[in-house]
Design a protein around this motif. Structure first.
Motif, PDB file in Angstrom:
ATOM      1  N   GLU A 199     -14.944 -25.750 -11.388  1.00 12.06           N
ATOM      2  CA  GLU A 199     -14.796 -24.435 -12.029  1.00 12.06           C
ATOM      3  C   GLU A 199     -13.901 -24.524 -13.256  1.00 12.06           C
ATOM      4  O   GLU A 199     -13.849 -23.633 -14.083  1.00 12.06           O
ATOM      5  N   SER A 200     -13.133 -25.629 -13.313  1.00 10.13           N
ATOM      6  CA  SER A 200     -12.126 -25.762 -14.361  1.00 10.13           C
ATOM      7  C   SER A 200     -12.470 -26.942 -15.258  1.00 10.13           C
ATOM      8  O   SER A 200     -13.079 -27.914 -14.812  1.00 10.13           O
ATOM      9  N   PHE A 201     -12.087 -26.870 -16.511  1.00  8.21           N
ATOM     10  CA  PHE A 201     -12.479 -27.898 -17.482  1.00  8.21           C
ATOM     11  C   PHE A 201     -11.675 -29.187 -17.251  1.00  8.21           C
ATOM     12  O   PHE A 201     -10.458 -29.189 -17.319  1.00  8.21           O
ATOM     13  N   PRO A 202     -12.369 -30.321 -16.964  1.00  8.16           N
ATOM     14  CA  PRO A 202     -11.644 -31.556 -16.648  1.00  8.16           C
ATOM     15  C   PRO A 202     -11.046 -32.233 -17.889  1.00  8.16           C
ATOM     16  O   PRO A 202     -11.558 -32.080 -18.993  1.00  8.16           O
ATOM     17  N   ALA A 203      -9.979 -32.986 -17.688  1.00  6.58           N
ATOM     18  CA  ALA A 203      -9.326 -33.699 -18.789  1.00  6.58           C
ATOM     19  C   ALA A 203      -9.997 -35.037 -19.068  1.00  6.58           C
ATOM     20  O   ALA A 203      -9.983 -35.527 -20.186  1.00  6.58           O
ATOM     21  N   ARG A 204     -10.594 -35.633 -18.022  1.00  4.76           N
ATOM     22  CA  ARG A 204     -11.140 -36.990 -18.183  1.00  4.76           C
ATOM     23  C   ARG A 204     -12.485 -36.976 -18.874  1.00  4.76           C
ATOM     24  O   ARG A 204     -13.418 -36.302 -18.438  1.00  4.76           O
ATOM     25  N   GLN A 205     -12.584 -37.796 -19.911  1.00  6.74           N
ATOM     26  CA  GLN A 205     -13.814 -37.831 -20.681  1.00  6.74           C
ATOM     27  C   GLN A 205     -14.986 -38.401 -19.883  1.00  6.74           C
ATOM     28  O   GLN A 205     -16.112 -37.921 -19.994  1.00  6.74           O
ATOM     29  N   ASP A 206     -14.713 -39.418 -19.071  1.00 11.30           N
ATOM     30  CA  ASP A 206     -15.811 -40.017 -18.297  1.00 11.30           C
ATOM     31  C   ASP A 206     -16.358 -39.016 -17.280  1.00 11.30           C
ATOM     32  O   ASP A 206     -17.553 -38.991 -17.001  1.00 11.30           O
ATOM     33  N   VAL A 207     -15.487 -38.155 -16.744  1.00  7.51           N
ATOM     34  CA  VAL A 207     -15.941 -37.109 -15.821  1.00  7.51           C
ATOM     35  C   VAL A 207     -16.787 -36.090 -16.585  1.00  7.51           C
ATOM     36  O   VAL A 207     -17.904 -35.740 -16.178  1.00  7.51           O
ATOM     37  N   LEU A 208     -16.254 -35.673 -17.753  1.00  7.31           N
ATOM     38  CA  LEU A 208     -16.970 -34.688 -18.579  1.00  7.31           C
ATOM     39  C   LEU A 208     -18.381 -35.155 -18.913  1.00  7.31           C
ATOM     40  O   LEU A 208     -19.331 -34.377 -18.909  1.00  7.31           O
ATOM     41  N   GLU A 209     -18.487 -36.436 -19.233  1.00  5.97           N
ATOM     42  CA  GLU A 209     -19.791 -36.969 -19.632  1.00  5.97           C
ATOM     43  C   GLU A 209     -20.816 -36.891 -18.510  1.00  5.97           C
ATOM     44  O   GLU A 209     -22.015 -36.825 -18.763  1.00  5.97           O
ATOM     45  N   GLU A 210     -20.348 -36.897 -17.269  1.00  5.68           N
ATOM     46  CA  GLU A 210     -21.271 -36.818 -16.128  1.00  5.68           C
ATOM     47  C   GLU A 210     -21.480 -35.391 -15.622  1.00  5.68           C
ATOM     48  O   GLU A 210     -22.264 -35.167 -14.712  1.00  5.68           O
ATOM     49  N   CYS A 211     -20.730 -34.441 -16.172  1.00  8.54           N
ATOM     50  CA  CYS A 211     -20.843 -33.062 -15.700  1.00  8.54           C
ATOM     51  C   CYS A 211     -22.181 -32.454 -16.099  1.00  8.54           C
ATOM     52  O   CYS A 211     -22.575 -32.529 -17.256  1.00  8.54           O
ATOM     53  N   GLU A 212     -22.856 -31.865 -15.118  1.00  2.66           N
ATOM     54  CA  GLU A 212     -24.098 -31.150 -15.426  1.00  2.66           C
ATOM     55  C   GLU A 212     -23.839 -29.658 -15.308  1.00  2.66           C
ATOM     56  O   GLU A 212     -23.284 -29.203 -14.303  1.00  2.66           O
ATOM     57  N   PRO A 213     -24.257 -28.891 -16.300  1.00  2.00           N
ATOM     58  CA  PRO A 213     -24.023 -27.447 -16.246  1.00  2.00           C
ATOM     59  C   PRO A 213     -24.783 -26.786 -15.100  1.00  2.00           C
ATOM     60  O   PRO A 213     -25.930 -27.133 -14.838  1.00  2.00           O
ATOM     61  N   ILE A 214     -24.127 -25.856 -14.427  1.00  5.52           N
ATOM     62  CA  ILE A 214     -24.800 -24.987 -13.450  1.00  5.52           C
ATOM     63  C   ILE A 214     -25.017 -23.659 -14.172  1.00  5.52           C
ATOM     64  O   ILE A 214     -24.055 -23.024 -14.597  1.00  5.52           O
ATOM     65  N   TYR A 215     -26.275 -23.291 -14.353  1.00  2.36           N
ATOM     66  CA  TYR A 215     -26.578 -22.133 -15.196  1.00  2.36           C
ATOM     67  C   TYR A 215     -26.880 -20.875 -14.392  1.00  2.36           C
ATOM     68  O   TYR A 215     -27.464 -20.938 -13.320  1.00  2.36           O
TER      69      TYR A 215
END
Ligand code: IMO
Ligand code: MG
Length: 427
Positions: free
Chosen positions: A354-370
């Motif tokens: 629910e919260s924006f992660p700091a780690r770039q490698d995590v961000l790159e794998e995040c898939e949006p839930i629309y």
């Protein structure tokens, strides 16, 4: 002390210039507190378009005090051009106040920006190339030159003599550049320093006195929360604090001086330069948003990356800025789609974030839930109030309000001043 801050809630280019111009009508003083001419703030009045980079967007209205605070980095050549450009279009006798403590961008900062980017290769940040990062670096490294030095020929020469040898050693040894002559800098910047002299003062004193006198003050952020050097997608960020926390330091006012904090967000998301962008669309929908929204940089002309509205990002902006209100911009651009989407959370390896992660490698794998919404007709140009909006567009705005948890005080449905719907007063 009626004061409102206008803050970018995404990656910049949210429409801060338009909202600042709109609110400036009722304001007395408009203050820039960070960034420099990496900003590109577009204001449309009638059929005239103004693109401002350094001068606060209040300048288009007559008799507003426009302040460039100590937290801004000032390219004096650009500032003089901007003053002349406005004068040529009939905007003369600016009530401009420039902080004597603001740091100056000189030719070697622009050179350094370019050279540093070219050395980053594939990891490049995609800066605007305006010397912003190097000027802030020098400020923090205590080898900067301030406006108060620039306008005083003796001080300017002394400061340059103190900092230029080290700068040239760096240019030569790291980049094989021949270095920059002191006389060349003095010749280029000496005269512009004299031209700007009349505007240079203690702007903290000026703004604080204005607040005490009950004048209406507008703080105009540049860039956005996700480009903030502390809270953004580091290292793909700018070198200042566009967030509300930057106002006190960058304008020299108390953190208690700000009454309302208006987050500006587009009805979708854009980003220029490199770095993570979870809801980016690499398809025809992204292209359509870019074309309909004319999503090309005001400062560099680069095509902007486009995607659906990301409520994780704007919720994060609501937290780190303490947003009291939202302005939702470019709602007209999303007209004509069958379906529009809002990202409400990320899926990271099966886990709901629910919260924006700091780690770039995590961000790159995040898939949006629309969450999906019904679209509305293409043309909103006749709409002038909330009740005139199609029911689907209203439902979309209310959906964003729910997902972010902040009331939408203003909705923009076009570039013109009139194409702004105010749902609750800000001043
Ligand atoms: P406004 O005020 C969008 C981006 C650059 C790059 C990164 C670092 O118009 O919203 P810099 O030159 O600041 O060192 O570049 O920040 N950037 C912006 N993107 N709008 C802006 O300003 C920006 N100012 C800087 O593209 O990714
Ligand atoms: Mg911009």
């Amino acid at each position: 002390m009626p004061s409102v801050a206008v803050i970018g809630s995404q990656w910049g280019d949210e429409g801060k210039g338009k909202i600042t111009d709109y609110l400036a009508e009722a304001a007395d003083v408009v203050v820039r507190y960070q960034g420099g001419n990496n900003a590109g703030h577009t204001v449309m009045v009638g059929d005239q378009i103004f693109k401002l980079h350094l001068i606060p967007s209040g300048a288009i209205h007559p008799n507003k005090d426009c302040v460039i605070g100590n937290g801004v980095v000032v390219d004096p050549l650009v500032l003089v051009d901007e003053i002349d450009g406005l004068a040529a279009r009939g905007i003369e006798r600016l009530r401009l106040h420039i902080s004597e403590r603001a740091h100056v961008i000189l030719s070697y900062h622009k050179l350094q920006d370019e050279l540093e980017e070219s050395q980053r290769g594939a990891d490049k940040i995609g800066t605007t190339g305006r010397g912003i990062g190097p000027a802030y670096t020098d400020k923090v490294a205590r080898c900067g030159i301030r406006m108060v030095d620039l306008v005083e020929p003796k001080l300017f020469r002394q400061r340059l003599a103190a900092v230029l040898p080290a700068k040239n050693r760096l240019l030569r040894s790291l980049y094989g550049h021949p270095g920059i002559e002191m006389d060349e800098i003095l010749e280029t910047y000496g005269p512009v320093g004299q031209r700007l002299r009349e505007y240079v003062k203690d702007t903290s004193e000026f703004v604080t006195a204005a607040l005490k006198a009950g004048r209406r003050v507008l703080f105009e952020g540049a860039q956005g929360t996700m480009l903030d050097v502390d809270h953004g997608t580091y290292p793909y960020v700018t070198s200042s604090n566009p967030t509300a926390g930057g106002i006190a330091a960058g304008a020299g006012v108390s953190p208690r001086a700000i009454d309302r904090i208006l987050g500006v967000a587009k009805a979708y998301t854009t980003r220029v330069g490199t770095g993570p962008f979870p809801t980016e669309l690499h398809d025809a929908i992204g292209d359509r948003i870019r074309e309909r929204g004319k999503e090309y940089g005001t400062t560099t002309g680069r095509p902007r990356r486009c995607g659906w509205f990301d409520a994780v990002v704007v919720r994060y902006a609501a937290r780190v800025n303490g947003l009291t209100d939202l302005a939702l911009m470019s709602v007209d651009t999303l007209g004509g789609f069958d379906e529009v989407k809002v990202c409400v959370a990320y899926n990271y390896r099966g886990q709901r974030l629910e919260s924006f992660p700091a780690r770039q490698d995590v961000l790159e794998e995040c898939e949006p839930i629309y969450e999906s919404f019904a679209g509305w007709p293409e043309d909103l140009s006749a709409v002038r109030d909330w009740d005139g909006l199609p029911a689907e567009a209203k439902a979309y705005v209310e959906g964003i309000e729910r997902a972010v948890g902040v009331p939408v005080a203003a909705v923009s449905i076009g570039r013109a001043r009139e194409a702004t719907i105010l749902r609750r007063p800000l001043f």
